[in-house]
Design an enzyme around this catalytic site. Structure first.
Site, short mmCIF file in Angstrom:
data_model
loop_
_atom_site.label_atom_id
_atom_site.label_comp_id
_atom_site.label_asym_id
_atom_site.label_seq_id
_atom_site.Cartn_x
_atom_site.Cartn_y
_atom_site.Cartn_z
CG ASN A 1 -18.67 3.32 -5.75
OD1 ASN A 1 -19.63 4.03 -6.06
ND2 ASN A 1 -18.59 2.71 -4.58
CG HIS B 1 -23.85 1.20 -5.93
ND1 HIS B 1 -23.49 2.34 -6.60
CD2 HIS B 1 -22.97 1.07 -4.91
CE1 HIS B 1 -22.43 2.87 -6.01
NE2 HIS B 1 -22.10 2.11 -4.99
CB CYS C 1 -23.45 4.05 -2.82
SG CYS C 1 -21.71 4.49 -2.75
N1 ACO Z 1 -3.49 -2.06 -4.35
C1 ACO Z 1 -2.79 -3.10 -3.90
N2 ACO Z 1 -3.00 -3.68 -2.71
C2 ACO Z 1 -3.99 -3.18 -1.96
C3 ACO Z 1 -4.78 -2.10 -2.37
C4 ACO Z 1 -4.49 -1.53 -3.63
N3 ACO Z 1 -5.19 -0.50 -4.13
N4 ACO Z 1 -5.69 -1.84 -1.42
C5 ACO Z 1 -5.50 -2.73 -0.44
N5 ACO Z 1 -4.46 -3.54 -0.76
C6 ACO Z 1 -3.94 -4.64 0.01
C7 ACO Z 1 -4.28 -4.56 1.47
O1 ACO Z 1 -3.38 -3.73 2.16
C8 ACO Z 1 -4.17 -6.00 1.91
O2 ACO Z 1 -2.84 -6.30 2.12
P1 ACO Z 1 -2.41 -7.25 3.36
O3 ACO Z 1 -3.08 -8.55 3.09
O4 ACO Z 1 -0.93 -7.28 3.24
O5 ACO Z 1 -2.94 -6.57 4.58
C9 ACO Z 1 -4.65 -6.78 0.66
O6 ACO Z 1 -4.53 -5.85 -0.43
C10 ACO Z 1 -6.07 -7.28 0.77
O7 ACO Z 1 -6.92 -6.22 1.25
P2 ACO Z 1 -8.45 -6.44 1.50
O8 ACO Z 1 -9.02 -5.15 2.01
O9 ACO Z 1 -8.69 -7.66 2.29
O10 ACO Z 1 -8.94 -6.69 0.00
P3 ACO Z 1 -10.34 -7.12 -0.49
O11 ACO Z 1 -10.26 -8.33 -1.29
O12 ACO Z 1 -11.39 -7.05 0.60
O13 ACO Z 1 -10.68 -5.94 -1.52
C11 ACO Z 1 -11.98 -3.90 -1.60
C12 ACO Z 1 -10.74 -4.58 -1.05
C13 ACO Z 1 -11.86 -3.85 -3.09
C14 ACO Z 1 -12.04 -2.51 -1.01
C15 ACO Z 1 -13.21 -4.72 -1.21
O14 ACO Z 1 -13.19 -5.01 0.15
C16 ACO Z 1 -14.50 -3.99 -1.52
O15 ACO Z 1 -14.85 -3.78 -2.66
N6 ACO Z 1 -15.28 -3.64 -0.50
C17 ACO Z 1 -16.56 -3.02 -0.69
C18 ACO Z 1 -16.46 -1.61 -1.05
C19 ACO Z 1 -17.81 -1.17 -1.49
O16 ACO Z 1 -18.55 -1.87 -2.11
N7 ACO Z 1 -18.25 -0.01 -1.16
C20 ACO Z 1 -19.61 0.26 -1.58
C21 ACO Z 1 -20.18 1.28 -0.94
S1 ACO Z 1 -19.40 2.74 -1.45
C22 ACO Z 1 -20.30 4.04 -0.83
O17 ACO Z 1 -21.37 3.95 -0.27
C23 ACO Z 1 -19.64 5.41 -0.89
#
Ligand code: ACO
Length: 323
Positions: free
Chosen positions: A280, A250, A113
């Site tokens: 993204n 980003h 990214c």
């Molecule tokens: N739909 C519904 N529920 C979901 C989904 C979905 N698509 N995905 C995960 N969940 C659930 C999980 O299973 C979890 O359930 P549980 O509590 O029963 O275990 C719950 O939602 C919470 O999951 P978390 O992973 O804790 O959710 P979080 O608030 O952290 O959001 C996310 C997840 C959006 C991925 C976030 O962590 C994020 O944006 N992280 C950064 C990603 C990023 O910025 N990447 C950048 C670099 S990309 C690159 O370099 C290629």
């Protein structure tokens, strides 16, 4: 003092739009969850006839047209991508061929990214080192091809697209009032390599593989790393955060964007966010956002712009430029 000035910007998106509602029919998710956690409402997905090379070519042509230049005027093409058409040759060389260029040189740069931010700073070095006068810097990705479409924790986050800028060498006064790139800072830390990766490759599995991410872990590090590198870049450029006209981060997650801007004291009105429409798009996200903000009249000639990115590796970086 020689500086690299932006002459044009352009972008290209696949025809097909995939909404959150459609995704909810494919995996156990909802529009509400995706919007609340990420700010993403839709993303573009490449059809069979659309590739990283074709999207990159279209973005490059748009940037050249915006600059009033032709491929003949370009000395170097740097393509930031993690989703090349082939393992080799470099997709940038295919774009060079598609543009009808048989002069100059082209190479791909892979920093996930952060790829576009890395590529801009590398282009700046080639320009200031006298190797190239005009450089086409492209970020193009087809992440849809490396997603595991049964994994709801990753497949809802990414999209396809491309953006490009043309940089040109110009003699300037050597002050912060100059147009062009004023400062850059790049970082990487491979101890985080297993938090965001693709589980395949030519030298290991012999397959292309799928994207895997510990989203919570990435989130945990993102804001601190972004803040650190932005602060270093502003300081190297001799400007303060209040001098910025536009912050173009980003586009991974609206919560990361908002939290980073807030931590650095950047007003929400100065933040360019396109993640809701594009998802993204990895190395394409910053040039896509720049393209949108220039087209709608927000970013204008002379504005002070800060671009930053953080991604797999981890890699992260920022570039300060006067548009
Ligand atoms: N739909 C519904 N529920 C979901 C989904 C979905 N698509 N995905 C995960 N969940 C659930 C999980 O299973 C979890 O359930 P549980 O509590 O029963 O275990 C719950 O939602 C919470 O999951 P978390 O992973 O804790 O959710 P979080 O608030 O952290 O959001 C996310 C997840 C959006 C991925 C976030 O962590 C994020 O944006 N992280 C950064 C990603 C990023 O910025 N990447 C950048 C670099 S990309 C690159 O370099 C290629």
């Amino acid at each position: 003092m020689i500086r690299s000035q932006v002459m044009g910007v352009g972008s290209a998106l696949p025809r097909r739009v995939l909404t959150n509602a459609e995704l909810a029919l494919m995996v156990d998710t909802s529009d509400e969850w995706i919007v609340q956690r990420t700010g993403i409402k839709q993303r573009h997905i490449a059809s069979e006839d659309e590739t990283t090379a074709s999207l990159g070519e279209a973005a490059a042509r748009a940037a050249l047209a915006h600059a009033g230049l032709s491929p003949d005027d370009i000395d170097l093409i740097i393509l930031a991508t993690s989703t090349p058409n082939n393992t080799f040759p470099a997709t940038s060389v295919e774009i060079q061929q598609r543009l009808g260029m048989r002069h100059g040189y082209a190479f791909d740069l892979q920093a996930v990214c952060s790829g576009f931010v890395y590529a801009v700073s590398v282009a700046d070095l080639h320009i200031r080192g006298g190797m190239a006068k005009r450089v086409l810097v492209i970020g193009a990705e087809t992440f849809s091809r490396i997603l595991d479409w049964s994994d709801r924790t990753t497949c809802v986050l990414f999209g396809d697209g491309a953006g490009a800028i043309v940089l040109e060498a110009a003699e300037t006064e050597g002050t912060t009032a100059d147009r062009g790139i004023l400062a850059s800072a790049l970082r990487s830390d491979g101890t985080h390599k297993d938090k965001l990766f693709v589980d395949g490759g030519p030298s290991t599995t012999g397959t292309v593989g799928h994207l895997r991410m510990e989203g919570r872990e990435v989130f945990k590090h993102a804001v601190g790393m972004i803040t650190d590198v932005v602060t270093a870049t502003l300081s190297a450029g001799g400007v303060s955060v209040d001098d910025l006209d536009w912050f173009v981060p980003h586009q991974a997650n609206l919560r990361i964007i908002d939290a980073s801007a807030k931590k650095m004291g950047i007003a929400p009105s100065k933040v360019v966010a396109t993640v809701s429409d594009h998802g993204n798009t990895s190395a394409a996200s910053v040039p896509l956002a720049l393209s949108v903000a220039v087209a709608d009249g927000r970013i204008r000639k002379g504005d002070l712009v800060l671009i930053e990115a953080m991604g797999g590796g981890f890699t992260w970086g920022a570039v300060l430029l006067r548009w």
